[in-house]
Design an enzyme around this catalytic site. Structure first.
Site, PDB file in Angstrom:
ATOM      1  N   LYS A  83      15.535  23.071 -20.182  1.00 15.27           N
ATOM      2  CA  LYS A  83      15.495  23.322 -21.629  1.00 15.27           C
ATOM      3  C   LYS A  83      14.496  22.424 -22.349  1.00 15.27           C
ATOM      4  CE  LYS A  83      18.716  26.448 -21.604  1.00 15.27           C
ATOM      5  NZ  LYS A  83      18.511  27.844 -21.989  1.00 15.27           N
ATOM      6  N   GLU A 105      21.271  27.017 -31.718  1.00 15.71           N
ATOM      7  CA  GLU A 105      22.575  27.288 -31.116  1.00 15.71           C
ATOM      8  C   GLU A 105      22.610  26.582 -29.760  1.00 15.71           C
ATOM      9  OE1 GLU A 105      19.880  29.124 -30.807  1.00 15.71           O
ATOM     10  OE2 GLU A 105      19.867  29.262 -28.627  1.00 15.71           O
ATOM     11  N   SER A 371      17.952  25.155 -12.291  1.00 16.89           N
ATOM     12  CA  SER A 371      17.642  24.990 -13.719  1.00 16.89           C
ATOM     13  C   SER A 371      18.279  23.742 -14.334  1.00 16.89           C
ATOM     14  CB  SER A 371      18.092  26.226 -14.491  1.00 16.89           C
ATOM     15  OG  SER A 371      19.463  26.502 -14.233  1.00 16.89           O
TER      16      SER A 371
END
Ligand code: FEJ
Length: 388
Positions: A83, A105, A371
């Site tokens: 991210k 969010e 990830s």
């Protein structure tokens, strides 16, 4: 802003100029040398890139088909997931636009932590909307966001998870669009976000292709990534999308099974629709509303999926499979115990799929985008399912 029939920007009139401003600003700076150099500096000296590619030798040997699984270690990216790759770039864009605040969010909390990290680095304010269900489940990330200076807005309506967090963040952004940037956490949302976030995640695929070919002398036979909104998958796939010999696999959450409400396998059961201001494949209920969804992984339980993924699915360029909650838990424990790597529950879906694929493709190589790391999931898994 379209990928085939998918994408676009279907906005309340008062947001149209805002999103046009974001698209213009992005087009302007994405070619700007100072922006590119600053992002390059940040990736190396703040994020610690490039992240490694690890050969999961023990796991591969235990599967015993001669297939070899490799892991692109986004769990080792600063803040613990992929991210940060788009959050640092979104924050830099906000700075160039003269914005003072980032709004977003979060579901699993990784995007929230990454955005709070980016806001701290650039001395911007940060407001994160998070469903009460996820606040409970991803508690370590809640504390981290607050320690990093973010203001957390609990969301208590509807399903109180990711979809509602997006609705809540969007509403808040509407009221402060002049001094804030809405920093979406995946390759979803109105144009230009799906393209922008994909561009910011491309570093993963570019690094992985170079590393894998240098390590093995070949391209991987398969590239595998879990798909919530689809950002980590688009990042990995971007590095291989031109290579005909590399088969691309997106892995969705089959949760507790195929009944509506028990999973979030949008590609398998969804159809073309609209969600949060863009066209994509959507899981809908009988009344045509976004369906309730479930996944053991908070980061995957989203009824929509990125427009570029929707397009790649329809043209058959990417195969979208799935992994159940149980298969995911087995993979979570297996990678921890056999490789000494504790993966995020989201990433464990990709590992579970890779284990199934290894059995079907003896002797082939499978590159998985790991990830994120599983720190956020430790208590939830241990308390509810044990330590494997
Ligand atoms: C470690 C990890 N891996 C995969 C995902 C799925 O997001 P995509 O890569 O955008 O499909 C996620 C998604 N996490 C978001 C979050 O942390 O807030 C997600 O919940 C929302 C932004 C969509 C994740 O945390």
């Amino acid at each position: 802003g379209y990928f085939g029939e998918y994408g676009g920007a279907f906005l309340p009139p008062e947001l149209v100029p805002q999103f046009e401003e974001i698209a213009k600003a992005y087009d302007k700076i994405s070619g700007d040398a100072s922006y590119i150099n600053e992002l390059r500096y940040i990736r190396k000296h703040f994020q610690g890139r490039p992240t490694p590619v690890s050969h999961a030798r023990n796991l591969s040997n235990r599967i015993g088909s001669g297939a070899n699984i490799y892991l692109k270690r986004e769990d080792l990216n600063h803040s613990g997931a992929h991210k940060l790759n788009h959050c640092m770039a979104e924050a830099l864009l906000a700075k160039h636009m003269g914005k003072k605040k980032l709004i977003a969010e979060t579901g699993a909390g990784q995007h929230g932590v990454a955005l709070a990290t980016a806001a701290a680095y650039f001395e911007l304010e940060c407001e994160i909307h998070m469903g009460e269900v996820d606040i409970e489940k991803e508690h370590p990330n809640v504390v981290r966001m607050q320690l990093l200076g973010a203001k957390l807005v609990p969301v208590g309506f509807g399903g109180r998870t990711l979809k509602e967090a997006v609705d809540s963040a969007f509403t808040s952004y509407l009221e402060q669009a002049d001094e804030a940037l809405f920093a979406i956490g995946s390759v979803v949302g109105p144009h230009p976000f799906p393209r922008m976030v994909r561009d910011f995640q491309q570093i993963v695929g570019i690094e992985a292709r170079e590393q894998f070919t240098e390590m093995t002398g070949n391209l991987p036979d398969h590239a595998v990534a879990c798909v919530g909104g689809g950002s980590n998958a688009m990042g990995l796939f971007s590095g291989f999308i031109q290579d005909k010999s590399v088969k691309l696999h997106g892995v969705e959450p089959m949760g507790k099974g195929p009944e509506l409400g028990q999973h979030a396998a949008t590609m398998t059961f969804g159809k073309p629709g609209m969600l949060h201001g863009f066209k994509c494949r959507v899981l809908e209920d009988a009344e045509g509303n976004p369906a309730p969804v479930h996944s053991i992984a908070s980061g995957l339980d989203y009824p929509g999926v990125g427009p570029e993924h929707s397009y790649l699915h329809d043209i058959g360029k990417v195969h979208y499979g799935s992994a159940t909650d149980d298969e995911t838990l087995q993979a979570f424990w297996a990678l921890s115990r056999y490789e000494g790597i504790i993966p995020a529950l989201e990433s464990s879906h990709a590992v579970a799929y890779a284990i199934k694929l290894a059995k079907e493709c003896p002797g082939e190589t499978i590159l998985v985008n790991l990830s994120g790391r599983g720190d956020k999931d430790l208590d939830y898994v241990a308390d509810n399912f044990g330590t494997g």
